[in-house]
Design an enzyme around this catalytic site. Structure first.
Site, PDB file in Angstrom:
ATOM      1  N   TYR A 274      -3.635  10.446  -2.390  1.00 31.65           N
ATOM      2  CA  TYR A 274      -4.113   9.543  -3.455  1.00 31.65           C
ATOM      3  C   TYR A 274      -5.567   9.830  -3.801  1.00 31.65           C
ATOM      4  O   TYR A 274      -5.964   9.837  -4.964  1.00 31.65           O
ATOM      5  CB  TYR A 274      -3.964   8.083  -3.029  1.00 31.65           C
TER       6      TYR A 274
ATOM      7  N   ARG B 143       6.943  -8.128  -4.343  1.00 30.88           N
ATOM      8  CA  ARG B 143       7.427  -8.498  -5.670  1.00 30.88           C
ATOM      9  C   ARG B 143       8.824  -9.063  -5.761  1.00 30.88           C
ATOM     10  O   ARG B 143       9.187  -9.622  -6.786  1.00 30.88           O
ATOM     11  CB  ARG B 143       7.306  -7.297  -6.597  1.00 30.88           C
TER      12      ARG B 143
ATOM     13  N   ASP C 132      -2.974  -3.128   1.518  1.00 27.15           N
ATOM     14  CA  ASP C 132      -2.494  -1.858   0.982  1.00 27.15           C
ATOM     15  C   ASP C 132      -3.200  -0.718   1.705  1.00 27.15           C
ATOM     16  O   ASP C 132      -4.308  -0.889   2.210  1.00 27.15           O
ATOM     17  CB  ASP C 132      -2.743  -1.758  -0.525  1.00 27.15           C
TER      18      ASP C 132
ATOM     19  N   ARG D 258       7.783  -3.852   2.843  1.00 27.06           N
ATOM     20  CA  ARG D 258       7.604  -4.490   1.540  1.00 27.06           C
ATOM     21  C   ARG D 258       8.325  -5.830   1.438  1.00 27.06           C
ATOM     22  O   ARG D 258       8.739  -6.221   0.357  1.00 27.06           O
ATOM     23  CB  ARG D 258       8.074  -3.581   0.392  1.00 27.06           C
TER      24      ARG D 258
ATOM     25  N   ARG E  96       0.385 -14.550  -7.256  1.00 27.39           N
ATOM     26  CA  ARG E  96      -0.335 -13.384  -7.779  1.00 27.39           C
ATOM     27  C   ARG E  96      -0.747 -13.526  -9.243  1.00 27.39           C
ATOM     28  O   ARG E  96      -1.538 -12.716  -9.744  1.00 27.39           O
ATOM     29  CB  ARG E  96       0.534 -12.129  -7.628  1.00 27.39           C
TER      30      ARG E  96
HETATM   31  O1  CP3 Z   1       5.524  -6.151   2.894  1.00 32.18           O
HETATM   32  C1  CP3 Z   1       4.730  -5.209   2.982  1.00 32.18           C
HETATM   33  O2  CP3 Z   1       5.133  -4.061   3.269  1.00 32.18           O
HETATM   34  C2  CP3 Z   1       3.256  -5.555   2.864  1.00 32.18           C
HETATM   35  C3  CP3 Z   1       2.213  -4.808   2.485  1.00 32.18           C
HETATM   36  C4  CP3 Z   1       2.148  -3.417   1.913  1.00 32.18           C
HETATM   37  C5  CP3 Z   1       1.865  -3.109   0.542  1.00 32.18           C
HETATM   38  N1  CP3 Z   1       1.659  -1.777   0.433  1.00 32.18           N
HETATM   39  C6  CP3 Z   1       1.756  -4.086  -0.551  1.00 32.18           C
HETATM   40  C7  CP3 Z   1       1.916  -3.638  -1.942  1.00 32.18           C
HETATM   41  C8  CP3 Z   1       2.191  -2.212   2.604  1.00 32.18           C
HETATM   42  C9  CP3 Z   1       2.520  -1.971   4.065  1.00 32.18           C
HETATM   43  C10 CP3 Z   1       1.859  -1.185   1.654  1.00 32.18           C
HETATM   44  C11 CP3 Z   1       1.719   0.225   2.022  1.00 32.18           C
HETATM   45  C12 CP3 Z   1       1.639   1.246   0.987  1.00 32.18           C
HETATM   46  N2  CP3 Z   1       0.917   1.209  -0.182  1.00 32.18           N
HETATM   47  C13 CP3 Z   1       2.233   2.517   1.098  1.00 32.18           C
HETATM   48  C14 CP3 Z   1       3.060   2.989   2.269  1.00 32.18           C
HETATM   49  C15 CP3 Z   1       4.426   2.420   2.250  1.00 32.18           C
HETATM   50  C16 CP3 Z   1       5.369   3.006   1.243  1.00 32.18           C
HETATM   51  O3  CP3 Z   1       5.853   2.240   0.409  1.00 32.18           O
HETATM   52  O4  CP3 Z   1       5.636   4.212   1.310  1.00 32.18           O
HETATM   53  C17 CP3 Z   1       1.906   3.234  -0.062  1.00 32.18           C
HETATM   54  C18 CP3 Z   1       2.356   4.645  -0.381  1.00 32.18           C
HETATM   55  C19 CP3 Z   1       1.055   2.403  -0.853  1.00 32.18           C
HETATM   56  C20 CP3 Z   1       0.418   2.712  -2.176  1.00 32.18           C
HETATM   57  C21 CP3 Z   1       0.967   1.813  -3.233  1.00 32.18           C
HETATM   58  N3  CP3 Z   1       0.584   0.508  -3.393  1.00 32.18           N
HETATM   59  C22 CP3 Z   1       2.015   2.075  -4.161  1.00 32.18           C
HETATM   60  C23 CP3 Z   1       2.726   3.405  -4.332  1.00 32.18           C
HETATM   61  C24 CP3 Z   1       2.244   0.882  -4.875  1.00 32.18           C
HETATM   62  C25 CP3 Z   1       3.322   0.600  -5.895  1.00 32.18           C
HETATM   63  C26 CP3 Z   1       2.871   0.533  -7.281  1.00 32.18           C
HETATM   64  C27 CP3 Z   1       3.826  -0.308  -8.090  1.00 32.18           C
HETATM   65  O5  CP3 Z   1       3.350  -1.309  -8.654  1.00 32.18           O
HETATM   66  O6  CP3 Z   1       5.029   0.013  -8.157  1.00 32.18           O
HETATM   67  C28 CP3 Z   1       1.336  -0.078  -4.383  1.00 32.18           C
HETATM   68  C29 CP3 Z   1       1.214  -1.473  -4.826  1.00 32.18           C
HETATM   69  C30 CP3 Z   1       1.684  -2.495  -3.857  1.00 32.18           C
HETATM   70  N4  CP3 Z   1       1.357  -2.528  -2.527  1.00 32.18           N
HETATM   71  C31 CP3 Z   1       2.477  -3.639  -4.164  1.00 32.18           C
HETATM   72  C32 CP3 Z   1       2.618  -4.364  -2.971  1.00 32.18           C
HETATM   73  C33 CP3 Z   1       3.309  -5.683  -2.759  1.00 32.18           C
HETATM   74  C34 CP3 Z   1       2.986  -4.027  -5.537  1.00 32.18           C
HETATM   75  C35 CP3 Z   1       1.859  -4.696  -6.239  1.00 32.18           C
HETATM   76  C36 CP3 Z   1       2.304  -5.604  -7.337  1.00 32.18           C
HETATM   77  O7  CP3 Z   1       2.675  -6.745  -7.031  1.00 32.18           O
HETATM   78  O8  CP3 Z   1       2.243  -5.184  -8.495  1.00 32.18           O
END
Ligand code: CP3
Length: 351
Positions: free
Chosen positions: A161, A41, A86, A37, A50
């Protein structure tokens, strides 16, 4: 399958990078680091690009996804980029009506819970992945010798999911489907395994030099459940990708009791979360596999002196493994001060 001739591992651009060497078990005095991550954010430049674009749209606009992937590399001087996307993107590109609700996570209008729901799912067509491969081509052209890491969700985490329809800490619908209709369960997970595998393969063929399979929720299963209901499908993903000459990292949280089983699905590197100290993980795994991890993300908001001591402790424990890539034990929390991350990377690099 051989990689294309212009792939950075073939042109040798990324082949000698510290992350790829460490993933191959080669230890040097340099300590490579990247952060899960890191693209997201915590960065003001991320929030600004974004603005007005939904999360999934930002993943599907190649210029935007490429720029976000590169932001933390420029700012923090990390040793690898993780592709900005994602784990639910391949579901969306296969036609599943999934969205990411801000602050909540993936949500589905129609969760997949019946045989009919499964029959309505389409196979993911490689052509649909064009926005992904285009973004990766932009990224690797900019990265030069810094490797790009591609990724996908493991079948269990992704299916949770798909079945649950929204993020849940206890996964009630998922667990009940798993126990009450194992045949349907395995058929759904087989579809998810093919879909996530197609997504990861496309990233590697387009230029990613390593891959990471995220089984974030595997730790919610008992060891027996993991072995019966999740591992066979993770194995089919790893096996289907094993013809690609790239390191395969496997990561989950609260998985201290299942590390050997997670390795045995076909990982070549194990990602360790903050709950299991690296020396303990290395002992469990018999000292045979490179490790990645596991700085506690919660320490990022504490005092700098304590963070330094903690990082030094992680490095010390990691020195027992065949090789070690520094990372966090889970993702960067959104409210992290980015300057702390930059400083921590410099500290790890011995500056
Ligand atoms: O830097 C990185 O790791 C880049 C990319 C990345 C994202 N998601 C971007 C993202 C990666 C590798 C993921 C994987 C991902 N997505 C996982 C596995 C990793 C982990 O954290 O366990 C999971 C479970 C997801 C599903 C998902 N997507 C969740 C639970 C969320 C969070 C929701 C929230 O807003 O709190 C996301 C959204 C997400 N994916 C964000 C990012 C940068 C946040 C989006 C935003 O800016 O609002």
């Amino acid at each position: 399958m051989p990689l294309p001739l212009d792939h950075p591992l073939i042109t040798s651009l990324s082949a000698d990078s510290q992350v790829i060497k460490a993933y191959q078990g080669i230890r040097t005095s340099y300590k490579p680091v990247w952060m899960m991550r890191q693209a997201g954010r915590s960065l003001p430049e991320y929030r600004s690009i974004r603005a007005g674009i939904s999360m999934l749209d930002s993943c599907l606009r190649p210029e935007v996804a490429a720029e976000i992937t590169l932001q933390p590399v420029r700012r923090h001087k990390v040793d690898a980029a993780i592709f900005f996307s994602d784990i639910v993107i391949p579901l969306r590109l296969a036609g599943v009506n999934v969205d990411i609700a801000s602050g909540i996570g993936p949500v589905l209008e129609h969760p997949v819970r019946t045989r009919q729901d499964l029959e309505n799912l389409r196979e993911l067509d490689t052509d649909a992945l064009l926005p992904i491969t285009e973004a990766i081509k932009i990224v690797v052209a900019e990265l030069g010798s810094i490797p790009l890491i591609g990724f996908g969700g493991a079948p269990f985490t992704l299916a949770s999911y798909l079945i649950e329809g929204s993020p849940s800490k206890v996964l009630p619908v998922t667990r009940s489907l798993m126990r009450n209709d194992p045949q349907l369960w395995h058929d759904i997970l087989s579809w998810v395994a093919r879909t996530t595998s197609t997504f990861i393969r496309a990233q590697v063929m387009a230029g990613a030099s390593a891959l990471q399979l995220f089984d974030s929720w595997a730790g919610k299963l008992s060891l027996d459940e993991y072995v019966t209901f999740a591992a066979p499908h993770s194995k089919s993903v790893m096996t289907s990708l094993s013809d690609l000459p790239v390191p395969r990292v496997h990561f989950g949280t609260q998985t201290g009791s299942m590390l050997t089983q997670m390795r045995d699905v076909g990982a070549t590197v194990m990602g360790i979360d903050s709950d299991t100290p690296l020396d303990v993980a290395n002992n469990i795994l018999g000292g045979t596999i490179p490790l990645q991890g596991n700085i506690d993300p919660e320490r990022l908001s504490g005092s700098w002196e304590e963070l330094k001591l903690h990082v030094a402790d992680v490095i010390e424990r990691g020195s027992l493994a065949p090789s070690h890539v520094l990372n966090l034990g889970h993702g960067v929390p959104p409210d992290t001060d980015p300057d702390v991350l930059t400083r921590m990377v410099a500290f790890i690099h011995g500056e």
